[in-house]
Design a protein around this motif. Structure first.
Motif, short mmCIF file in Angstrom:
data_model
loop_
_atom_site.label_atom_id
_atom_site.label_comp_id
_atom_site.label_asym_id
_atom_site.label_seq_id
_atom_site.Cartn_x
_atom_site.Cartn_y
_atom_site.Cartn_z
N PRO A 102 0.83 -1.21 0.00
CA PRO A 102 0.00 0.00 0.00
C PRO A 102 0.87 1.26 0.00
O PRO A 102 1.94 1.28 0.60
CB PRO A 102 -0.78 -0.11 1.31
N ILE A 103 0.41 2.28 -0.71
CA ILE A 103 1.13 3.55 -0.75
C ILE A 103 0.25 4.65 -0.18
O ILE A 103 -0.97 4.50 -0.06
CB ILE A 103 1.59 3.92 -2.18
N CYS A 104 0.85 5.76 0.16
CA CYS A 104 0.14 6.90 0.72
C CYS A 104 -0.88 7.41 -0.32
O CYS A 104 -0.53 7.59 -1.49
CB CYS A 104 1.14 8.01 1.08
N PRO A 105 -2.13 7.66 0.09
CA PRO A 105 -3.15 8.07 -0.86
C PRO A 105 -3.07 9.53 -1.32
O PRO A 105 -3.85 9.94 -2.18
CB PRO A 105 -4.46 7.82 -0.10
N VAL A 106 -2.14 10.31 -0.78
CA VAL A 106 -2.01 11.70 -1.20
C VAL A 106 -1.48 11.74 -2.63
O VAL A 106 -0.57 10.99 -3.00
CB VAL A 106 -1.07 12.48 -0.24
N LYS A 107 -2.07 12.62 -3.43
CA LYS A 107 -1.72 12.72 -4.84
C LYS A 107 -0.21 12.97 -5.01
O LYS A 107 0.37 13.81 -4.33
CB LYS A 107 -2.51 13.87 -5.47
N ARG A 108 0.42 12.24 -5.88
CA ARG A 108 1.84 12.31 -6.22
C ARG A 108 2.78 11.84 -5.10
O ARG A 108 3.98 12.02 -5.20
CB ARG A 108 2.24 13.70 -6.69
N CYS A 109 2.26 11.27 -4.02
CA CYS A 109 3.12 10.72 -2.96
C CYS A 109 3.30 9.23 -3.25
O CYS A 109 2.34 8.50 -3.42
CB CYS A 109 2.51 10.91 -1.58
N VAL A 126 -8.32 7.49 7.39
CA VAL A 126 -7.49 6.96 6.31
C VAL A 126 -6.04 6.93 6.76
O VAL A 126 -5.60 7.80 7.49
CB VAL A 126 -7.65 7.85 5.04
N LYS A 127 -5.29 5.90 6.30
CA LYS A 127 -3.87 5.79 6.65
C LYS A 127 -3.04 6.64 5.69
O LYS A 127 -3.24 6.59 4.48
CB LYS A 127 -3.40 4.34 6.57
N PHE A 128 -2.09 7.40 6.26
CA PHE A 128 -1.19 8.26 5.49
C PHE A 128 0.24 8.03 5.94
O PHE A 128 0.48 7.53 7.04
CB PHE A 128 -1.56 9.74 5.69
N CYS A 129 1.20 8.46 5.11
CA CYS A 129 2.60 8.41 5.50
C CYS A 129 2.84 9.51 6.54
O CYS A 129 1.99 10.38 6.75
CB CYS A 129 3.52 8.58 4.30
N LEU A 130 4.01 9.49 7.17
CA LEU A 130 4.29 10.45 8.23
C LEU A 130 4.37 11.88 7.71
O LEU A 130 4.06 12.82 8.45
CB LEU A 130 5.58 10.06 8.94
N LYS A 131 4.76 12.07 6.46
CA LYS A 131 4.82 13.43 5.90
C LYS A 131 3.43 14.05 5.78
O LYS A 131 3.28 15.25 5.88
CB LYS A 131 5.48 13.42 4.52
N HIS A 132 2.41 13.23 5.57
CA HIS A 132 1.06 13.73 5.35
C HIS A 132 0.13 13.37 6.50
O HIS A 132 -1.08 13.23 6.31
CB HIS A 132 0.51 13.17 4.03
N ARG A 133 0.64 13.27 7.72
CA ARG A 133 -0.17 12.83 8.86
C ARG A 133 -1.13 13.89 9.37
O ARG A 133 -2.15 13.56 9.96
CB ARG A 133 0.73 12.35 9.98
N PHE A 134 -0.85 15.15 9.14
CA PHE A 134 -1.73 16.22 9.64
C PHE A 134 -2.84 16.48 8.65
O PHE A 134 -2.65 16.42 7.44
CB PHE A 134 -0.92 17.50 9.89
N PRO A 135 -4.05 16.81 9.14
CA PRO A 135 -5.20 17.04 8.26
C PRO A 135 -4.95 18.11 7.20
O PRO A 135 -5.45 18.01 6.09
CB PRO A 135 -6.31 17.48 9.22
N THR A 136 -4.15 19.12 7.51
CA THR A 136 -3.87 20.17 6.52
C THR A 136 -2.95 19.68 5.41
O THR A 136 -2.93 20.27 4.34
CB THR A 136 -3.23 21.38 7.20
N ASP A 137 -2.21 18.60 5.65
CA ASP A 137 -1.29 18.08 4.64
C ASP A 137 -1.94 17.08 3.70
O ASP A 137 -1.41 16.80 2.63
CB ASP A 137 -0.08 17.40 5.32
N HIS A 138 -3.08 16.52 4.06
CA HIS A 138 -3.70 15.53 3.19
C HIS A 138 -5.14 15.89 2.79
O HIS A 138 -5.90 15.04 2.35
CB HIS A 138 -3.67 14.13 3.81
N VAL A 139 -5.51 17.14 2.89
CA VAL A 139 -6.84 17.62 2.53
C VAL A 139 -7.89 16.70 3.16
O VAL A 139 -8.58 15.95 2.48
CB VAL A 139 -7.02 17.72 1.00
#
Length: 190
Positions: A102-109, A126-139
Motif C-alpha cells: 500500500p502507498i500513501c493516498p495523497v496525490k503524487r506521494c 485513512v492511513k497516510f505516511c508520516l509526511k502527510h499525517r496532519f489534516p492540513t497536509d492531506h486535505v
C-alpha cells in the motif's frame, strides 16, 4: 574472605563473572536468561560469552513468495517450513494481488506504507505516511468526526485558527485581532 565472594564485611555480596578469561568480582552481576550463568557488564550479552542458548526465545518467520504474507515457522525444521508454505498456498488465503504494497493516498506521494511509517487520521480514518499525517497536509475530508468531547474539537479548531493568524501577522507583535469562531482558518504548510 569466605568462599571467594564479596568482601570481609559483606561475604554474600556480588559474584564472579563465569567467563573463563574474566572471573571479575561484580557487585551487580547479570544472569544470562539463555544459559543461566552469571556475568559481569562486559560479558553479559549472548555474543560476548558465546551463549549456546542465545536463540531460546527467538521466533522465526518465513515470507510467502506469492502473496508476501509472513508465516510463523518457530520450531520447524526446513522440511516442516516447506510443508507449512505449501499448505498456505493450497488454503485459498494465498492471493498474489495482496503482494502489492500500500502507498500513501495523497496525490503524487509514492511513499510505501509499512507497519512503522503510517498514521491513521483521527478525522477521516485513512492511513497516510508520516509526511502527510496532519489534516492540513492531506486535505482531510473529516468523514468520521466522532470525538467523544466536542470541547476538545472546538479547542483544536481555535488553536489552529490562532496559529494561522499568528503566522499571517508576524507572531502577533503589537497587533490585536479578534478571532471569529465561524470562519475556517487557512494554514500555510512550509
Amino acid at each position: 574472605m569466605t568462599g571467594g565472594r564479596g568482601t570481609e564485611a559483606f561475604p554474600d555480596l556480588g559474584e564472579h563473572c563465569q567467563n573463563p578469561d574474566c572471573k571479575l568480582l561484580d557487585f551487580l552481576p547479570f544472569t544470562c536468561d539463555g544459559c543461566k550463568l552469571v556475568f559481569c557488564l562486559e560479558h553479559r550479552s549472548y555474543k560476548s560469552h558465546d551463549c549456546p542458548n542465545s536463540d531460546h526465545g527467538s521466533r522465526t518467520v518465513s515470507i510467502c513468495e506469492t502473496c508476501s504474507v509472513a508465516i510463523e515457522t518457530t520450531g520447524f525444521d526446513e522440511q516442516g517450513i516447506k510443508s507449512l508454505l505449501e499448505r498456505h498456498e493450497r488454503s485459498g488465503d494465498c492471493d498474489p494481488r495482496k503482494k502489492k504494497k500500500p502507498i500513501c493516498p495523497v496525490k503524487r506521494c509514492k511513499e510505501v506504507l509499512t507497519f512503522a511509517n503510517n498514521i491513521t487520521c483521527k478525522d477521516c480514518g485513512v492511513k497516510f505516511c508520516l509526511k502527510h499525517r496532519f489534516p492540513t497536509d492531506h486535505v482531510c475530508n473529516k468523514k468520521t468526526v466522532a470525538n467523544s468531547s466536542g470541547a476538545r474539537s472546538r479547542w483544536n479548531e481555535k488553536f489552529m485558527e490562532a496559529l494561522s493568524l499568528r503566522n499571517e501577522k508576524g507572531c502577533g507583535r503589537g497587533t490585536t485581532t479578534s478571532v471569529s469562531s465561524s470562519s475556517s482558518p487557512s494554514i500555510r504548510s512550509f
